[in-house]
Design a protein around this motif. Structure first.
Motif, PDB file in Angstrom:
ATOM      1  N   HIS A  90      -9.852   6.682  -1.766  1.00  0.00           N
ATOM      2  CA  HIS A  90     -11.245   6.260  -1.861  1.00  0.00           C
ATOM      3  C   HIS A  90     -12.213   7.398  -1.537  1.00  0.00           C
ATOM      4  O   HIS A  90     -13.414   7.269  -1.765  1.00  0.00           O
ATOM      5  CB  HIS A  90     -11.507   5.090  -0.917  1.00  0.00           C
ATOM      6  CG  HIS A  90     -11.492   5.466   0.537  1.00  0.00           C
ATOM      7  ND1 HIS A  90     -10.331   5.633   1.263  1.00  0.00           N
ATOM      8  CD2 HIS A  90     -12.500   5.728   1.402  1.00  0.00           C
ATOM      9  CE1 HIS A  90     -10.621   5.962   2.505  1.00  0.00           C
ATOM     10  NE2 HIS A  90     -11.930   6.028   2.615  1.00  0.00           N
ATOM     11  N   ARG A 112     -11.630  -5.372  -5.616  1.00  0.00           N
ATOM     12  CA  ARG A 112     -11.260  -4.016  -5.204  1.00  0.00           C
ATOM     13  C   ARG A 112     -12.301  -3.416  -4.263  1.00  0.00           C
ATOM     14  O   ARG A 112     -13.496  -3.661  -4.425  1.00  0.00           O
ATOM     15  CB  ARG A 112     -11.080  -3.135  -6.434  1.00  0.00           C
ATOM     16  CG  ARG A 112     -12.303  -3.051  -7.324  1.00  0.00           C
ATOM     17  CD  ARG A 112     -11.997  -2.321  -8.618  1.00  0.00           C
ATOM     18  NE  ARG A 112     -11.057  -3.063  -9.458  1.00  0.00           N
ATOM     19  CZ  ARG A 112     -10.442  -2.552 -10.507  1.00  0.00           C
ATOM     20  NH1 ARG A 112     -10.684  -1.311 -10.892  1.00  0.00           N
ATOM     21  NH2 ARG A 112      -9.598  -3.291 -11.209  1.00  0.00           N
ATOM     22  N   SER A 113     -11.833  -2.668  -3.285  1.00  0.00           N
ATOM     23  CA  SER A 113     -12.617  -1.950  -2.284  1.00  0.00           C
ATOM     24  C   SER A 113     -13.252  -2.863  -1.245  1.00  0.00           C
ATOM     25  O   SER A 113     -13.795  -2.377  -0.248  1.00  0.00           O
ATOM     26  CB  SER A 113     -13.716  -1.084  -2.924  1.00  0.00           C
ATOM     27  OG  SER A 113     -14.880  -1.829  -3.224  1.00  0.00           O
ATOM     28  N   HIS A 168      -4.885   1.606  -3.208  1.00  0.00           N
ATOM     29  CA  HIS A 168      -4.613   2.019  -4.585  1.00  0.00           C
ATOM     30  C   HIS A 168      -3.288   2.753  -4.584  1.00  0.00           C
ATOM     31  O   HIS A 168      -2.928   3.423  -3.613  1.00  0.00           O
ATOM     32  CB  HIS A 168      -5.726   2.920  -5.117  1.00  0.00           C
ATOM     33  CG  HIS A 168      -5.692   3.112  -6.608  1.00  0.00           C
ATOM     34  ND1 HIS A 168      -4.817   3.984  -7.225  1.00  0.00           N
ATOM     35  CD2 HIS A 168      -6.417   2.538  -7.602  1.00  0.00           C
ATOM     36  CE1 HIS A 168      -5.010   3.941  -8.535  1.00  0.00           C
ATOM     37  NE2 HIS A 168      -5.972   3.080  -8.795  1.00  0.00           N
ATOM     38  N   TYR A 207     -11.835   7.059  -7.675  1.00  0.00           N
ATOM     39  CA  TYR A 207     -11.482   5.736  -7.158  1.00  0.00           C
ATOM     40  C   TYR A 207     -12.577   4.717  -7.459  1.00  0.00           C
ATOM     41  O   TYR A 207     -12.305   3.528  -7.684  1.00  0.00           O
ATOM     42  CB  TYR A 207     -11.247   5.822  -5.646  1.00  0.00           C
ATOM     43  CG  TYR A 207     -11.042   4.490  -4.968  1.00  0.00           C
ATOM     44  CD1 TYR A 207      -9.764   3.967  -4.792  1.00  0.00           C
ATOM     45  CD2 TYR A 207     -12.122   3.733  -4.505  1.00  0.00           C
ATOM     46  CE1 TYR A 207      -9.571   2.741  -4.172  1.00  0.00           C
ATOM     47  CE2 TYR A 207     -11.938   2.510  -3.888  1.00  0.00           C
ATOM     48  CZ  TYR A 207     -10.664   2.021  -3.720  1.00  0.00           C
ATOM     49  OH  TYR A 207     -10.478   0.796  -3.112  1.00  0.00           O
ATOM     50  N   ASP A 235      -4.672  -1.375 -13.244  1.00  0.00           N
ATOM     51  CA  ASP A 235      -5.124   0.001 -13.051  1.00  0.00           C
ATOM     52  C   ASP A 235      -4.863   0.501 -11.643  1.00  0.00           C
ATOM     53  O   ASP A 235      -5.442   1.495 -11.211  1.00  0.00           O
ATOM     54  CB  ASP A 235      -6.607   0.156 -13.418  1.00  0.00           C
ATOM     55  CG  ASP A 235      -7.503  -0.840 -12.709  1.00  0.00           C
ATOM     56  OD1 ASP A 235      -6.970  -1.804 -12.121  1.00  0.00           O
ATOM     57  OD2 ASP A 235      -8.733  -0.656 -12.736  1.00  0.00           O
ATOM     58  N   GLY A 236      -3.981  -0.180 -10.905  1.00  0.00           N
ATOM     59  CA  GLY A 236      -3.467   0.371  -9.666  1.00  0.00           C
ATOM     60  C   GLY A 236      -4.184  -0.011  -8.396  1.00  0.00           C
ATOM     61  O   GLY A 236      -3.802   0.454  -7.310  1.00  0.00           O
ATOM     62  N   TYR A 237      -5.203  -0.836  -8.440  1.00  0.00           N
ATOM     63  CA  TYR A 237      -5.896  -1.255  -7.226  1.00  0.00           C
ATOM     64  C   TYR A 237      -5.122  -2.379  -6.541  1.00  0.00           C
ATOM     65  O   TYR A 237      -4.487  -3.209  -7.198  1.00  0.00           O
ATOM     66  CB  TYR A 237      -7.316  -1.710  -7.543  1.00  0.00           C
ATOM     67  CG  TYR A 237      -8.226  -0.570  -7.922  1.00  0.00           C
ATOM     68  CD1 TYR A 237      -9.011   0.072  -6.968  1.00  0.00           C
ATOM     69  CD2 TYR A 237      -8.289  -0.116  -9.234  1.00  0.00           C
ATOM     70  CE1 TYR A 237      -9.841   1.127  -7.316  1.00  0.00           C
ATOM     71  CE2 TYR A 237      -9.113   0.940  -9.591  1.00  0.00           C
ATOM     72  CZ  TYR A 237      -9.883   1.559  -8.630  1.00  0.00           C
ATOM     73  OH  TYR A 237     -10.692   2.611  -8.973  1.00  0.00           O
ATOM     74  N   GLU A 290       0.830  -1.183   0.000  1.00  0.00           N
ATOM     75  CA  GLU A 290       0.000   0.000   0.000  1.00  0.00           C
ATOM     76  C   GLU A 290       0.874   1.246   0.000  1.00  0.00           C
ATOM     77  O   GLU A 290       1.945   1.285   0.598  1.00  0.00           O
ATOM     78  CB  GLU A 290      -0.950  -0.002   1.199  1.00  0.00           C
ATOM     79  CG  GLU A 290      -1.978  -1.130   1.126  1.00  0.00           C
ATOM     80  CD  GLU A 290      -3.161  -0.859   2.036  1.00  0.00           C
ATOM     81  OE1 GLU A 290      -3.484   0.327   2.231  1.00  0.00           O
ATOM     82  OE2 GLU A 290      -3.739  -1.828   2.530  1.00  0.00           O
TER      83      GLU A 290
END
Length: 543
Positions: free
Chosen positions: A257, A245-246, A252, A262, A177-179, A83
């Motif tokens: 977020h 994701r999430s 990310h 996001y 995409d970076g998640y 992270e």
């Protein structure tokens, strides 16, 4: 987080490679945005136009293979805790901040009273239903009396893994995409059990479990010792449970977020990015070429999306088991209140729910309300909306279930479900199959199937072309009382005009009286479902 020895030993040598991965992910998302790829290509005129026009563009599958698949293996050589603590909110002009704040305020002002009304109606109807069925005999009454007195209510699935005698490693996976996704690898505690033969010394291949909408990996470890994940571990498989994701954190590499950017993702990203990233991660860590996948509801839907948009992912799978396949809509979409949500004007949908997290008040309530009270409220709401009840559950487990349900999802994801499954009756991004051939052609070109089932007679399957590439075995479980999705229609479509030509339907299990959640939470899964899953996995051939 402490680094394992193997990670530490190669961290220095691969520091540059890790930076390349981060750059690749940033470049993929940024370049796609600049190049103007439009994610609305799969939407028809009834799709959510306001969301599509503002959606984050997604690069095509060609970019996925070139920019991600060739480098995804390198994520195994970096620390699990990747992270980015330096992530900051996007800087905006004062006017833009004011407009975004007002939109969020208006959405909350409109949606909260409607949500409160629906919860009230749901609680009333659920209470009446339970009072009416209070005299019914429950065949699992003995299991109901068994209390796990030393089991706490927790929102940490690793607690339940440890509580029932297992251990796990937590992995973090970076998407193109970076998640940052969180996965758990589950195994037995202590030294390996003595084998009874040479064949037992080798661990069985990996199995990846994928969760449904509003859920997380915890859904597979909540049935105590009879949980699906634990059953697979006991059978000797290398078990992985994944989170989209999430779901298990808002990680990310560059987005917060708290910014609506996001949340600019939907079904396509879950399939092409999250699903493929987790499959590749398991392949590398387990050192195999193929992974068996078991997905429940949206967990299998995102796999079907990936197979439709990037069919080459089938080469990375050894077997696909779909529990409650969420491809074709059930009769429930025609009933209130789902029909009201599906019929909302696109502009009003965006006004009502915004363009960030879908009803974030649900996650807030889950944190501040007592577990049993929240369980009653959430169960009432979900059973009222989706028509799945606790007839086949152990009711003492319900409080645990709703510590892991609901989890945060994006407004755009719900819009994708509405656009395809809700309005068109079929999952978005799934190609419409050609019409079935005339009866005479079916008789000439079809043969008897090797598919078996305990409740449905054998039905014809298409004859594979001689010398063609081996297809991916597909196993389907669906309940006769599942009105959220239409498992029977899915089976018929695959048998007649298969929208997934890379799949070979080898087994269908029609579970009498089962509802949408019963394939993973049913009290008798160890009788109705697990033995068949193990039998089908044992038939899988590996290169």
């Amino acid at each position: 987080m402490a680094l394992t020895d193997d990670v530490t030993s190669c961290l220095i040598d691969n520091n540059k490679l890790f930076k390349d991965i981060i750059y690749t992910a940033q470049y993929t998302a940024t370049s796609a945005n600049h190049l103007g790829y439009n994610d609305s290509s799969k939407h028809n005129s009834s799709s959510n136009s306001s969301n599509s026009s503002n959606s984050k563009p997604l690069p095509p599958c060609f970019d996925l293979k070139d920019a991600y698949r060739t480098q995804a293996f390198a994520t195994t050589t970096v620390p699990h805790d990747i992270e980015n603590p330096s992530v900051k909110r996007i800087q905006r002009r004062l006017v833009d901040k004011f407009l975004l704040t007002m939109r969020s305020f208006i959405s909350s002002l409109l949606s909260l009273p409607i949500l409160a009304l629906l919860v009230s109606v749901a609680i009333y109807k659920t209470t009446v239903l339970h009072l009416q069925s209070s005299g019914d005999q429950r065949h699992h009454s003995m299991d109901e009396k068994k209390e796990a007195l030393d089991e706490l209510l927790s929102q940490d699935e690793t607690y339940y893994i440890r509580r029932w005698g297992y251990a796990c490693d937590t992995h973090q996976v970076l998407t193109p995409d970076g998640y940052i996704l969180k996965m758990h690898r589950i195994y037995k505690k202590g030294p390996p059990e003595p084998s009874q033969g040479a064949k037992d010394t080798k661990k069985k291949p990996p199995v990846l479990l994928g969760h449904g909408l509003f859920q997380c990996s915890g859904a597979f470890v909540l049935n105590e010792e009879k949980s699906l994940a634990f059953m697979l571990v006991d059978a000797g498989y290398d078990v992985w449970v994944g989170n989209n994701r999430s779901i298990a954190g808002f990680g990310h590499i560059s987005l917060s977020h708290k910014d609506h950017e996001y949340w600019n993702w939907g079904l396509k990203e879950l399939g092409v990015y999250d699903f493929c990233s987790m499959v590749d991660h398991v392949k590398v860590h387990s050192q195999v070429d193929k992974v068996a996948y078991i997905g429940h509801s949206q967990g299998n839907a995102q796999a079907f999306v990936a197979l439709s948009l990037c069919p080459e992912i089938a080469d990375s799978l050894s077997c696909f088991i779909a529990l409650a396949p969420a491809v074709y809509a059930g009769e429930l979409v025609k009933n209130f209140p789902l029909s009201l949500l599906i019929g909302l004007n696109d502009w009003f949908y965006t006004l009502l729910f915004g363009n960030g997290c879908f009803l974030p008040i649900m996650s807030v309530a889950q944190q501040i309300i007592g577990p049993k009270i929240f369980c009653f409220m959430a169960y009432s709401m979900f059973s009222y909306l989706f028509n799945w009840w606790d007839h086949h559950w152990l009711r003492r487990r319900k409080a645990k279930y709703f510590q892991f349900t609901p989890r945060p999802v994006s407004v755009r994801l719900i819009s994708d479900w509405i656009s395809g499954w809700g309005r068109q009756g079929v999952l978005l991004y799934v190609q419409s199959p050609p019409p079935p051939p005339p009866p005479q052609q079916q008789q000439d070109g079809y043969r008897a199937t090797s598919m078996t089932t305990t409740t449905v007679s054998s039905m014809p399957l298409p004859l594979s072309a001689v010398g063609s590439k081996r297809k991916l075995p597909l196993v389907v479980f669906y309940g006769t009382a599942d009105y959220l999705v239409d498992g029977q229609k899915f089976v018929e479509k695959v048998q007649t005009c298969n929208p997934f030509p890379m799949l070979d339907l080898v087994h269908v299990e029609r579970l009498e009286g089962y509802e949408h959640m019963d394939t993973i939470w049913g009290h008798d899964n160890h009788i109705t479902t697990y033995p068949i899953i193990l039998d089908q996995l044992s038939k899988v051939s590996y290169p």
